[in-house]
Write an enzyme that holds these catalytic residues in place. Structure first.
Site, mmCIF file in Angstrom:
data_model
loop_
_atom_site.group_PDB
_atom_site.id
_atom_site.type_symbol
_atom_site.label_atom_id
_atom_site.label_comp_id
_atom_site.label_asym_id
_atom_site.label_seq_id
_atom_site.Cartn_x
_atom_site.Cartn_y
_atom_site.Cartn_z
ATOM 1 N N HIS A 16 30.358 36.391 -17.078
ATOM 2 C CA HIS A 16 29.519 36.279 -15.883
ATOM 3 C C HIS A 16 29.962 35.135 -14.961
ATOM 4 O O HIS A 16 29.955 35.281 -13.740
ATOM 5 C CB HIS A 16 28.045 36.119 -16.280
ATOM 6 C CG HIS A 16 27.470 37.367 -16.861
ATOM 7 N ND1 HIS A 16 26.810 37.408 -18.071
ATOM 8 C CD2 HIS A 16 27.488 38.640 -16.413
ATOM 9 C CE1 HIS A 16 26.434 38.652 -18.321
ATOM 10 N NE2 HIS A 16 26.832 39.420 -17.337
ATOM 11 N N ASP B 248 30.005 45.300 -11.741
ATOM 12 C CA ASP B 248 29.753 44.919 -13.146
ATOM 13 C C ASP B 248 29.387 46.191 -13.896
ATOM 14 O O ASP B 248 28.239 46.422 -14.246
ATOM 15 C CB ASP B 248 28.615 43.895 -13.192
ATOM 16 C CG ASP B 248 28.345 43.416 -14.610
ATOM 17 O OD1 ASP B 248 29.156 43.710 -15.510
ATOM 18 O OD2 ASP B 248 27.309 42.759 -14.812
#
Ligand code: SAM
Length: 291
Positions: A62, A156
Site C-alpha cells: 500500500h 488496486d
C-alpha cells in the site's frame, strides 16, 4: 491437526499458510471470500483462492502504490482508486495533506464491509474521511461513464481473472487515460514477474500504445510469493519517473508521512529493474538504471 490455506494462483507452485481461527468463509455476489488468522501474518483475506492482503505485510504494497505516484506527481488533489476493497490504499492516499478528494470504485461491497469488520487496522477509519467517496461499481464501467478527472489513478485489482480481468485490458487503460489530468499518472498492480512474465509483457505492450512513458517499479511483498512484485507506471511526462532521492525527500518530509517500507531512497531505486525483467520487456539493451 491444523488446517492450511493453499493458494491456487499459479499452476505449478503454491504457497500455504497455516490457518488459525477462520473469521469468515463464504461466496459473495462476485467471488469466494475467506478471512483467517495466520500466526505469522495476522489476519489474511483471500478472494477466489488468491491472497489479497495480510495485516503483517500490507504496508509494503500500500505504501509503494500510493506514495510513489503521489510524491512523484507533486501536486495531487484528486485520486481514483479502482478495486482496493480492504481500504489500505484509500488510507495511504488520504495521508497526503494536499489530497482533496479520493474516489474509490470497488465492485464488491461485501469485501469492503468485511474488511471494515475483520481487518479494521488496514483501513484505519479511512472510509469515514469526508474526502473519501466510495462507489460500488465495476471500475471498467465507471471510467467509461464518469466525466471526472484525476491527477493519479491507482488500479488496486485482483489478478487478471474473474471480475478483475477487465482491469488489464487496453480498452480500460485507454479510458483511464482520458480521465487523467495533463501530467497525470496511472499505476497498476501488475503481479510477480518471475511467475507471471506474460502479465508484465501484456500490460507493457498495451500501455505503451497509449502513453509516452511506460515502465514499472518494484517491491518485495512477502505474501505475493515469487520475488519482486511489479507496479505499472504510465504517464506522458517522463520526468516524473526520474526524481532523485534528494528531490523527493523534501516532498516526503513536507507531507509528514510515517512509513514502514517507503523511503525517498527506495522510491528512486524502485524504478531500477533487474535484467530478467528488462528481458521480458524486450529492453535487454538497457542498463536497468532509471536515470
Ligand atoms: N493487493 C491485492 C493483490 O495484489 O492481490 C489486491 C487487493 S484488492 C482487495 C482487489 C479488489 O479489486 C477486490 O476487493 C476486488 O473485489 C476488486 N475488484 C476486482 N475486479 C474489479 C472491478 N472490475 N472493478 C472494481 N473492483 C474490482
Amino acid at each position: 491437526m491444523s488446517d492450511w490455506y493453499t493458494e491456487t494462483l499459479h499452476s505449478d507452485v503454491a504457497q500455504r499458510l497455516r490457518m488459525g481461527r477462520i473469521l469468515f468463509r463464504d461466496k459473495t455476489e462476485h467471488q469466494d471470500l475467506v478471512i483467517f488468522e495466520s500466526p505469522t501474518l495476522g489476519r489474511v483475506m483471500a478472494l477466489d483462492g488468491v491472497i489479497q492482503t495480510a495485516e503483517g505485510d500490507e504496508f509494503v504494497y500500500h505504501e509503494m502504490l500510493t506514495h510513489v505516484p503521489v510524491l512523484a506527481h507533486g501536486r495531487v488533489r484528486r485520486v481514483l482508486i479502482v478495486g482496493g476493497g480492504d481500504g489500505g490504499m484509500l488510507r495511504r492516499v488520504l495521508e497526503h495533506p494536499g489530497v482533496e478528494r479520493v474516489t474509490m470504485v470497488e465492485i464488491d461491497r461485501t469485501v469492503v464491509d468485511l474488511a471494515i469488520r475483520y481487518l479494521p487496522s488496514i483501513s484505519a477509519g479511512a472510509f469515514d474521511d469526508p474526502r473519501a467517496e466510495l462507489v460500488i461499481a465495476d471500475g471498467c464501467r465507471f471510467v467509461k461513464e464518469t466525466d471526472q478527472t484525476f491527477d493519479v489513478i491507482i488500479i488496486d485489482s485482483t489478478d487478471p481473472q474473474g471480475p478483475g480481468a477487465v482491469l488489464f485490458t487496453e480498452e480500460f487503460y485507454r479510458d483511464c487515460k482520458t480521465r487523467l489530468t495533463p501530467g497525470g499518472i496511472l499505476c497498476t498492480q501488475n503481479g510477480v514477474p518471475f511467475l507471471q512474465p506474460q502479465e508484465l509483457r501484456d500490460s507493457h505492450g498495451r500501455l505503451k500504445r497509449l502513453f509516452a512513458d511506460v515502465s514499472f517499479f518494484v517491491a518485495p511483498v512477502p505474501t505475493y510469493y515469487g520475488g519482486f512484485m511489479a507496479f505499472g507506471w504510465a504517464t506522458d511526462d517522463e520526468a516524473l519517473r526520474r526524481w532523485t532521492e534528494a528531490e523527493i525527500r523534501p516532498r516526503f518530509e513536507g507531507a509528514g508521512l510515517k512509513t514502514r517500507y517507503y523511503t525517498p531512497a527506495i522510491h528512486a531505486a524502485s524504478f531500477a529493474l533487474p535484467a530478467f525483467m528488462l528481458e521480458i520487456l524486450g529492453r535487454s539493451g538497457e542498463s536497468g538504471e532509471h536515470r
